[in-house]
Design an enzyme around this catalytic site. Sequence first.
Site, mmCIF file in Angstrom:
data_model
loop_
_atom_site.group_PDB
_atom_site.id
_atom_site.type_symbol
_atom_site.label_atom_id
_atom_site.label_comp_id
_atom_site.label_asym_id
_atom_site.label_seq_id
_atom_site.Cartn_x
_atom_site.Cartn_y
_atom_site.Cartn_z
ATOM 1 N N CYS A 114 6.037 -6.996 0.073
ATOM 2 C CA CYS A 114 4.996 -7.869 -0.461
ATOM 3 C C CYS A 114 4.091 -8.409 0.635
ATOM 4 C CB CYS A 114 5.619 -9.024 -1.238
ATOM 5 S SG CYS A 114 4.383 -10.146 -1.927
ATOM 6 N N TYR B 10 -0.289 1.119 -11.629
ATOM 7 C CA TYR B 10 -1.100 -0.007 -11.170
ATOM 8 C C TYR B 10 -1.474 0.114 -9.698
ATOM 9 C CZ TYR B 10 2.938 -2.386 -9.029
ATOM 10 O OH TYR B 10 4.004 -2.722 -8.243
#
Length: 452
Positions: free
Chosen positions: A43, A178
């Site tokens: 992340c 995505y």
Amino acid sequence: MAFDYDLFVIGGGSGGVRAARVAAAEHGATVALAEEYRMGGTCVIRGCVPKKLMVFASGFPEAVADAQAYGWDAQIGAFDWPRFRAALDAELTRLEGIYRSNAEKAGVTLFDSRATLVDPHTVALADGRQVTAKHILIATGGRPFIPEKWADAGCMTSNEVFRMEALPESILIVGGGYIASEFACILNGLGVKVTQFYRGAQILRGFDEEARGHIADQMQADGIDLHLGTDIMEMERRDGRTWVKATTGLDATYDAVLFATGRVPNSDGLGLEALGLELSRNGAIPVDAHSQTAIPSIFAVGDVTDRVNLTPVAIREGHAFADTVFGATPRSVDHSLIASAVFTRPELGTIGLSEEVAREQEPIHVYCAAFRPMHSLFAGRNDRVLMKLVVSQDTDKVLGCHIVGDDAGELIQLAAVAIGMGATKADFDRTVAVHPTMAEELVTMRAPVRST
């Protein structure tokens, strides 16, 4: 038996660090953590954070064009990728330092090393040292992959996008999820000529079909050359570029090719199989509701378990693990109702059931509004916003909410609070609209557009 630590965490991403910090600072456990690359995990270092900063960067040409339409003498020059990348690297280094500092302040001992399992209570570090722990938590995340057929073709994954020395003039993005769709929009906004291949009938499989179509139409209108039902048949390097022939007969040459065809759990080489722990077909570590594996002392959280692969979910799982094992407060994470955002242009925010899934379960009403929002309408753009509620006919409960438009991620976070509390359509209707806003449409749709 005396152990070196109460807990040893393998993986310094969001889930592992949260578990380590909570176990040490809140529950008094002795904790160590090993990370072989950089603290912060996917992340922070090569995922959500750098991607979102690239999303911001890619939006400025449109913002300047809008400013002109609103009367400003605004101009924009060329995009300086090396300058942006240097600033991006500095920000990621800052964030990595915060992750490291917060863990150490909590009392966690950090090892900058790869760690593998020797037995249910022992890990081996890359320098040959062995460390014992009463509990071991695996939080190694996931990784992108390139299909074996094209592994040596010189293509990128999402990991390498942030490390490019220069922006390509043209790029082929392979995939329709995505990640593929977000990078198609980002690079298009930065001035790269983007072509996207997806072998399925529509991008963003698993999301609401109406929302998927809305986004695909806008991406094409914005200049992305999207090819559905299309895959690579041949590919080879030619004069420093990549020639590709598609299954549809299309052939073209690109400066770069990016594969975003999925991610796999990062469980290879940890030694789990040797301990008798059977992994799933894609390498995911099977766990129960409390993130415990079939080996009682070994737990796993985050993408390596392939439950819901989102950073906030990994954080919740890590926190719940620490409270359960060290805080004498058994907690599990409800994976059934989780909001998410896709940072395409336009953005998608979603929570709950799609129309397609909901109508397979029970009779539903569908409330939907599509319109040109005030901001872009005044600027002369043809953008359209989609607001959609999926509602149970029997209970009036809102089963799903899907928003396509600017700041949809911000909007869905707020809608998620209400839907998570079990809000009904009547609750939405009772709410007075905030005018003029896009979001007021969520509380002003009175009649369903269809019922099934």
